[in-house]
Design a protein around this motif. Sequence first.
Motif, PDB file in Angstrom:
ATOM      1  N   LYS A 306      -0.529  -3.426 -44.076  1.00 43.49           N
ATOM      2  CA  LYS A 306      -1.126  -2.486 -43.221  1.00 43.49           C
ATOM      3  C   LYS A 306      -1.763  -1.082 -43.992  1.00 43.49           C
ATOM      4  O   LYS A 306      -1.957  -0.575 -43.193  1.00 43.49           O
ATOM      5  N   GLU A 307      -0.429  -1.304 -44.717  1.00 43.31           N
ATOM      6  CA  GLU A 307      -1.324   0.482 -45.302  1.00 43.31           C
ATOM      7  C   GLU A 307      -2.222   0.192 -46.378  1.00 43.31           C
ATOM      8  O   GLU A 307      -2.651   1.525 -47.128  1.00 43.31           O
ATOM      9  N   ALA A 308      -3.015  -0.985 -46.275  1.00 37.21           N
ATOM     10  CA  ALA A 308      -4.388  -1.025 -47.712  1.00 37.21           C
ATOM     11  C   ALA A 308      -4.787  -0.195 -47.909  1.00 37.21           C
ATOM     12  O   ALA A 308      -4.950   0.363 -48.673  1.00 37.21           O
ATOM     13  N   PRO A 309      -5.854   1.115 -46.694  1.00 40.18           N
ATOM     14  CA  PRO A 309      -6.685   1.740 -46.730  1.00 40.18           C
ATOM     15  C   PRO A 309      -5.707   2.936 -47.659  1.00 40.18           C
ATOM     16  O   PRO A 309      -6.308   4.058 -48.025  1.00 40.18           O
ATOM     17  N   ARG A 310      -4.542   3.153 -47.106  1.00 42.94           N
ATOM     18  CA  ARG A 310      -4.004   4.337 -47.371  1.00 42.94           C
ATOM     19  C   ARG A 310      -3.197   4.244 -48.885  1.00 42.94           C
ATOM     20  O   ARG A 310      -3.892   5.677 -49.839  1.00 42.94           O
ATOM     21  N   TRP A 311      -3.308   2.981 -49.642  1.00 40.00           N
ATOM     22  CA  TRP A 311      -3.269   2.640 -50.946  1.00 40.00           C
ATOM     23  C   TRP A 311      -3.989   3.439 -51.888  1.00 40.00           C
ATOM     24  O   TRP A 311      -4.014   3.312 -53.028  1.00 40.00           O
ATOM     25  N   LEU A 312      -5.770   2.496 -50.852  1.00 46.59           N
ATOM     26  CA  LEU A 312      -7.004   2.183 -51.628  1.00 46.59           C
ATOM     27  C   LEU A 312      -6.934   4.069 -51.751  1.00 46.59           C
ATOM     28  O   LEU A 312      -7.677   4.248 -52.866  1.00 46.59           O
ATOM     29  N   ARG A 313      -6.816   5.111 -51.073  1.00 42.60           N
ATOM     30  CA  ARG A 313      -7.322   6.168 -50.412  1.00 42.60           C
ATOM     31  C   ARG A 313      -6.638   7.342 -52.488  1.00 42.60           C
ATOM     32  O   ARG A 313      -7.071   7.572 -53.165  1.00 42.60           O
ATOM     33  N   CYS A 314      -5.163   6.685 -52.591  1.00 36.94           N
ATOM     34  CA  CYS A 314      -4.769   7.008 -53.461  1.00 36.94           C
ATOM     35  C   CYS A 314      -4.823   6.480 -54.680  1.00 36.94           C
ATOM     36  O   CYS A 314      -5.185   7.206 -55.940  1.00 36.94           O
ATOM     37  N   ILE A 315      -6.016   5.446 -54.829  1.00 33.28           N
ATOM     38  CA  ILE A 315      -6.402   4.872 -56.115  1.00 33.28           C
ATOM     39  C   ILE A 315      -7.348   5.480 -56.304  1.00 33.28           C
ATOM     40  O   ILE A 315      -7.841   6.515 -57.322  1.00 33.28           O
TER      41      ILE A 315
END
Length: 445
Positions: A306-315
């Motif tokens: 569900k939070e994949a876009p959030r984690w990708l923004r961090c990377i």
Amino acid sequence: MTAHIPGKTENQSSTTPAEAGELPDPQPIPVLETPRDGVPLVIDSPRGLERAAAALAAGTGPAAVDAERASGFRYGQRAMLVQIRREGAGTWLIDPEAFDDLRIINEALSGVEWILHAATQDLPCLSALGMWPDKLFDTELAARLAGFPRVGLAAVIESLLGFSLAKEHSAADWSTRPLPEPWLRYAALDVEVLTELRVELIRVLEEAGKLELAEEEFEAIRTAPPAPPRVDPWRRTSGMHQLRDRRQLAAVRELWTEREHLAELRDTAPGRLIPDSAIVAAARAMPTTVPQLLKTPGFHGRAAQKEAPRWLRCISAARSTADLPPLHIPTHAPPPPRVWAKNDPAAAARLQTAKPRLTALAEKLNLPLENLLTPDHLRRVAWRPPTEINLETVGAALRELGAREWQIRETAAVLTVAFLDPDPLEEKPAEDKAGGEQPSRGRRR
């Protein structure tokens, strides 16, 4: 409190197993299952809290105190249940989530000695509620200093009081509301016999001549200042030692910080969102798309997807930032002892000489070595001893590091002699020097 062990009936044979040539069967250890006053109700109202404070203030003797947390379920280490028992007041179970603080309870126990088991685990969360003892007795630490081989609460109770204590709910989610009755029974039992346990431990410590040093240790815990905030706490991410690139470290920093923020917002344990292993795996892979991210080991489950876009923004932020963290942060701590022989042979010789002598002293005193002298203190004073080595300067160096006076009295002379006349530094085995194991030329072991 004594446990009842049923005796022999009239119909039983008077011949003992030993007389019959048989080994006697071990007697089962009685299990403490029910609080003597029954299971208390949980206090969650202002009026109930006032009643608890009044009762505890009117009680006598020390107060047995414990706290349950929801580690692994909720964010942080706050107390989810506080248990207190005092002679004449009974046992009280308090829901701290229902109140801003428990200062009224702290005032009721002003000047009263608190009995806790492993106090360093519970004092921080009690402090956050406005509770702090004026005097402390730690049954876990007392058992360590007395030389008990096992110092868990159930083990110490079994050794000294003769019955066992069930621990089946110790890892439960104590944020559950309402708390199930079996959990409340377990929580009440945790403070049921701490007062009796304290009496027995004092007897054992007095017989061993260790009561005064134990009291020094308790007071050192009680008066210790709060630990300072960690520098770069994200560096404690498990498995991060695998990373050798500053950009990857930046990814760990961004992912860890965002996970911490989200966990606090949702009041959940960070590892329930994504585990440390997923953070490290993503930092190594540095994926650029959501499908790539979700193929990274550890990125599974509802929060990860569900939070994949959030984690990708961090990377992505880590990939573009110019603020790259250093691979290592400066430290005043000594290097790992394994490199001392190469970096400072004299320091290595001091440590090599002092440690076995302290170990022998600890065995003689029936103390764990780490309680006789904190390992970090030993390493620091061996790595950088006083310029002039004598009993006074070594003692002063230990005192500056935070050693207790009894520790200094026991260890300063041993360290002084070891530092003034260290044994020759042992040579490393040939296989260690070569970096690999050499063929065996001797007898097989």
